[in-house]
Scaffold this motif. Structure first.
Motif, PDB file in Angstrom:
ATOM      1  N   GLN A   3      30.580  -5.465  -0.485  1.00  0.00           N
ATOM      2  CA  GLN A   3      30.348  -4.787  -1.764  1.00  0.00           C
ATOM      3  C   GLN A   3      31.236  -5.345  -2.864  1.00  0.00           C
ATOM      4  O   GLN A   3      32.179  -6.087  -2.603  1.00  0.00           O
ATOM      5  CB  GLN A   3      30.631  -3.288  -1.612  1.00  0.00           C
ATOM      6  N   GLN A   7      26.054   0.297  -6.567  1.00  0.00           N
ATOM      7  CA  GLN A   7      26.883   1.037  -5.595  1.00  0.00           C
ATOM      8  C   GLN A   7      27.139   2.468  -6.069  1.00  0.00           C
ATOM      9  O   GLN A   7      27.005   3.420  -5.312  1.00  0.00           O
ATOM     10  CB  GLN A   7      28.232   0.330  -5.416  1.00  0.00           C
ATOM     11  N   GLY A  16      24.307   4.665  -5.577  1.00  0.00           N
ATOM     12  CA  GLY A  16      23.837   4.816  -4.192  1.00  0.00           C
ATOM     13  C   GLY A  16      22.671   3.918  -3.844  1.00  0.00           C
ATOM     14  O   GLY A  16      21.975   4.135  -2.847  1.00  0.00           O
ATOM     15  N   ASP A  17      22.442   2.866  -4.667  1.00  0.00           N
ATOM     16  CA  ASP A  17      21.369   1.919  -4.344  1.00  0.00           C
ATOM     17  C   ASP A  17      21.958   0.823  -3.449  1.00  0.00           C
ATOM     18  O   ASP A  17      22.237  -0.300  -3.880  1.00  0.00           O
ATOM     19  CB  ASP A  17      20.800   1.337  -5.647  1.00  0.00           C
ATOM     20  N   ASP A  18      22.141   1.175  -2.172  1.00  0.00           N
ATOM     21  CA  ASP A  18      22.854   0.274  -1.262  1.00  0.00           C
ATOM     22  C   ASP A  18      22.089  -1.016  -1.016  1.00  0.00           C
ATOM     23  O   ASP A  18      22.684  -2.071  -0.788  1.00  0.00           O
ATOM     24  CB  ASP A  18      23.122   0.985   0.068  1.00  0.00           C
ATOM     25  N   GLU A  19      20.777  -0.906  -1.052  1.00  0.00           N
ATOM     26  CA  GLU A  19      19.973  -2.107  -0.770  1.00  0.00           C
ATOM     27  C   GLU A  19      20.219  -3.180  -1.834  1.00  0.00           C
ATOM     28  O   GLU A  19      20.489  -4.342  -1.535  1.00  0.00           O
ATOM     29  CB  GLU A  19      18.504  -1.704  -0.767  1.00  0.00           C
ATOM     30  N   ALA A  69      23.817  -4.547  -1.627  1.00  0.00           N
ATOM     31  CA  ALA A  69      24.023  -5.477  -0.510  1.00  0.00           C
ATOM     32  C   ALA A  69      23.356  -6.814  -0.810  1.00  0.00           C
ATOM     33  O   ALA A  69      23.919  -7.884  -0.548  1.00  0.00           O
ATOM     34  CB  ALA A  69      23.447  -4.870   0.774  1.00  0.00           C
TER      35      ALA A  69
END
Ligand code: M6R
Length: 609
Positions: free
Chosen positions: A276, A421, A424-427, A430
């Motif tokens: 991250q 991040q 909360g848009d982890d995709e 990453a």
């Protein structure tokens, strides 16, 4: 843009002023000059052309004295010539240098002509020195005269002036273009940037708009724009004093193109973790600042605005309505400012006058605050920002921006990853992290296309026009490719989103029109390929940067030139595709014999409107 260096010292200042001018050369200029108080009078040397010419003149006839002002001029009013070069002198006892534009120069000139003053140049600047002489003749006080004159000037200016009756002090003023004071032991200097003075000091005071200073060897008296005495903090510069050198490259631009893998690494250093973007990379206030962002206005000029255009698509993917604004337009529009709008100001120099003014306007107009993406620490734009993300690309000397651009894109990508991040848009986060990690190596692979680009350059060398095509994330890269070619080879070049061809530009296509197309393996590929067939069918010569798996079947193979690009990530592919376009413009310019690092009429740091 014009550069100023001035000094008051016990020792002879001419060598310090010349070195300062040399360090300001990157800003772009057409003539240079210096005036020094040599014991009984002010003497002057001026040349049309480079600082090296001034140095030669000074070798023939040295100017020795502890008080002097020097200047590199970038013509605004009056053609480039020795006569128009600064310093300007009134009578024989006052000399002045000016950076900026005096907007009320015509009215002042008329007044001074009526009063019997003769003008020796076509510049707006000369009115200031005669006005100074006139007011001095009334007040007999140089400090007071200078302050009165400044209060009568409209427009943007940085000024330095000396008077033959006082060999131990000078007057300076700032209203717009940057000006810093450099403090030595028993000596003081002023310059357009800190770098110009790093050989003599690392202690600086940055003047603010409206500031006027009376500078002696041992003291500085400073008034703010309200005319009140004011003290400004001294800062210690952290810039390296290394004299930029070409390290074996023929031009700074080529060196800077090749420095890009490292520039990207520097921008990422300490900011990108394994999985991250590192929290804390943007300072302690970043989470609350980014957290509440509902809209983004990106404000910039030129190449920096193209970096903004690429990043807009990343921010929109995150669901944030984003516009990219040309600073010189934005500052004069009635902009409707949506709630919680973050302004992203992008500028390699940090001193672009239009960008500064547009950012100030956005703040006054209710923006949430400015995030500055900047390559110049301690610059004006960083000072008005809530959060600054320094790109750390290292000093860029070539007027045509290359490594500063890729570093800007890298910084903007970090911001996108970090906002993802926080949301909360982890995709997305990453994917961006992985893409950033792979980027330096992919740029190295793109640089290895050098020889193939030579062949393209030979085809384009004698053309008068060129079209650049791209779509989506790569349309801004086609704009950047066209700008680079225009800037340094002087070939007229335009860029279009490929889908726009049929709506007009297709009429330009014939055997004399090279078309440089960006065709990566992405969701718009089929559409781009069909646009290219339309070009080929009209006899246009195609130069295609093709993604690794892309197959374009030419109808006439002699009209189609293809370079296979390395594998790239979906999100950061624009940073890789920009590399061959930089090389192409460089090589065409080299073959045409233009001044690659200091192209005609252009300046590195555009400090006037
Ligand atoms: O210093 P800035 O990034 O604010 O400068 C903006 C433009 O003047 C600059 O990008 C210009 O377009 C360059 N010469 C491009 O190569």
């Amino acid at each position: 843009m014009c550069g100023i260096v001035a000094g008051v010292a016990e020792r002879s200042v001419a060598p310090i002023l010349v070195e300062g001018l040399r360090r300001l050369e990157y800003r772009g200029y057409d003539s240079a000059g210096m005036a020094v108080f040599t014991g009984t009078e002010i003497e002057r040397a001026r040349v049309l052309g480079k600082v090296v010419g001034l140095t030669e003149q000074l070798e023939q006839k040295p100017l020795v004295g502890g008080l002097g002002i020097a200047h590199t001029r970038w013509a605004t009013h009056g053609r480039p010539s020795e006569m128009n070069a600064h310093p300007h002198i009134s009578g024989s006892d006052i000399a002045l240098v000016h950076n900026g534009i005096i907007e009320n120069h015509e009215a002042l000139r008329a007044e001074l002509l009526t009063d019997g003053y003769n003008f020796a140049s076509e510049t707006d600047s000369e009115v200031v020195v005669h006005l100074l002489a006139k007011v001095y003749s009334e007040t007999k006080d140089f400090v007071e005269a200078f302050r009165q004159v400044v209060s009568r000037l409209e427009g943007a200016f940085a000024l330095a002036a000396i008077h033959a009756e006082d060999s131990t002090s000078m007057m300076i003023a700032r209203n717009g273009p940057p000006l810093v004071l450099g403090h030595g032991l028993g000596e003081n200097f002023a310059a357009s940037d800190m770098y110009a003075l790093l050989p003599v000091t690392n202690q600086f005071t940055v003047l603010e708009d409206g500031d006027i200073a009376h500078v002696t060897r041992a003291s500085v008296t400073l008034w703010d724009k309200a005319g009140e005495l004011v003290e400004r903090a001294q800062v210690t510069s952290t810039q390296s004093n290394d004299v930029a050198d070409k390290q074996g490259y023929k031009h700074y631009m080529l060196k800077e193109i090749h420095e890009q893998p490292n520039a990207v690494l520097q921008t990422l250093e300490g900011r990108l973790g394994q999985v991250q973007v590192l929290p804390g990379s943007f300072g302690p206030d970043a989470d609350s600042f980014f957290g509440g962002v509902e809209n983004i206005h990106i404000i910039a000029c030129g190449t920096s605005s193209y970096a903004g255009m690429v990043s807009r698509l990343w921010y929109e993917t995150l669901g944030i309505p984003t516009t990219v604004e040309i600073a010189s337009e934005y500052r004069y529009r009635q902009v409707a400012m949506p709630k919680n709008t973050m302004i992203i100001g992008i500028s390699q120099s940090g001193e672009t006058a239009d960008t500064m003014a547009a950012l100030e306007y956005a703040i006054e107009n209710g923006a949430r605050g400015v995030l500055a993406i900047c390559n110049a620490p301690e610059s004006s734009i960083t000072r008005l920002a809530k959060i600054t993300l320094l790109t750390r690309a290292g000093r860029e000397i070539g007027v045509a921006s290359t490594k500063a651009f890729t570093a800007q894109l890298t910084a903007l990508a970090l911001v996108a990853g970090y906002i993802a991040q926080l949301r909360g848009d982890d995709e997305f986060a990453a994917e961006m992290t992985a893409a950033l990690k792979a980027l330096p190596e992919q740029i190295v692979e793109a640089l290895a296309l050098d020889k193939q680009i030579d062949q393209w350059a030979e085809h384009i060398l004698h053309k008068d026009n060129a079209l650049f095509l791209g779509r989506g994330l790569h349309f801004p890269i086609s704009l950047e490719g066209a700008l680079k070619l225009k800037e340094i080879s002087y070939i007229h070049a335009e860029a279009y989103p490929a889908g726009e061809l049929k709506h007009g530009p297709l009429a330009l296509v014939d055997e004399n029109m090279p078309i440089v197309a960006i065709a990566p393996q992405d969701e718009l590929l089929e559409k781009v390929l069909s646009n290219l067939h339309e070009v080929e069918a009209r006899g246009g010569e195609l130069f295609i940067l093709a993604g690794e798996g892309v197959n374009y079947e030419p109808e006439q193979s002699n009209l189609v030139h293809i370079i296979k690009m390395p594998a790239v990530s979906r999100l950061l592919s624009p940073l890789v595709y920009t590399i061959p376009l930089q090389l192409l413009s460089y090589k065409v310019a080299l073959m045409r014999g233009t001044d690659v690092d200091q192209p005609r009429n252009l300046a590195k740091s555009v400090t006037v409107e």
